[in-house]
Motif scaffolding. Structure first.
Motif, PDB file in Angstrom:
ATOM      1  N   MET A   1       0.841  -1.169   0.000  1.00 13.71           N
ATOM      2  CA  MET A   1       0.000   0.000   0.000  1.00 13.71           C
ATOM      3  C   MET A   1       0.896   1.245   0.000  1.00 13.71           C
ATOM      4  N   ASP A   5      -2.935   5.643  -0.963  1.00 13.07           N
ATOM      5  CA  ASP A   5      -3.977   4.684  -0.576  1.00 13.07           C
ATOM      6  C   ASP A   5      -4.202   4.676   0.933  1.00 13.07           C
ATOM      7  N   GLU A   8      -6.119   7.879   1.931  1.00 15.62           N
ATOM      8  CA  GLU A   8      -7.492   7.815   1.437  1.00 15.62           C
ATOM      9  C   GLU A   8      -8.338   6.907   2.320  1.00 15.62           C
ATOM     10  N   LYS A   9      -7.732   5.860   2.825  1.00 12.86           N
ATOM     11  CA  LYS A   9      -8.465   4.919   3.665  1.00 12.86           C
ATOM     12  C   LYS A   9      -8.626   5.427   5.098  1.00 12.86           C
TER      13      LYS A   9
END
Length: 91
Positions: A1, A5, A8-9
């Motif tokens: 990751m 990412d 964003e998570k």
């Protein structure tokens, strides 16, 4: 990751977009304004709204044109330009 990412998570997702029209109460006074920022300052205080008020508000003897408040009690304004829906009464 990768980092994009991950953030964003795991980042805070705002409830109100920039300049969303909102209303609420400060004590017994209703206010109306626009959201300037909806962000997470820290995990201890939680998410906060920075609201630009339409009219000044007197707080502790001083006039202010902005509020820093939590989401509780803040509501999105509805569009007053739309035609009201007519309710059909049953007899």
């Amino acid at each position: 990751m990768n980092l994009a990412d991950y953030f964003e998570k795991n980042r805070y997702k705002p409830v109100y977009e920039f300049m969303a029209r909102v209303t609420g109460m400060h004590g017994k006074i209703r206010w109306v304004g626009s959201v300037g920022n909806d962000t997470l300052i820290s995990d201890q205080t939680g998410p906060m709204l920075h609201i630009h008020l339409d009219l000044p508000l007197k707080i502790d003897g001083k006039y202010t044109d902005h509020l820093f408040t939590k989401h509780k009690g803040v509501k999105r304004l509805i569009n007053f330009d739309e035609e009201p829906t007519k309710k059909v009464s049953k007899r």
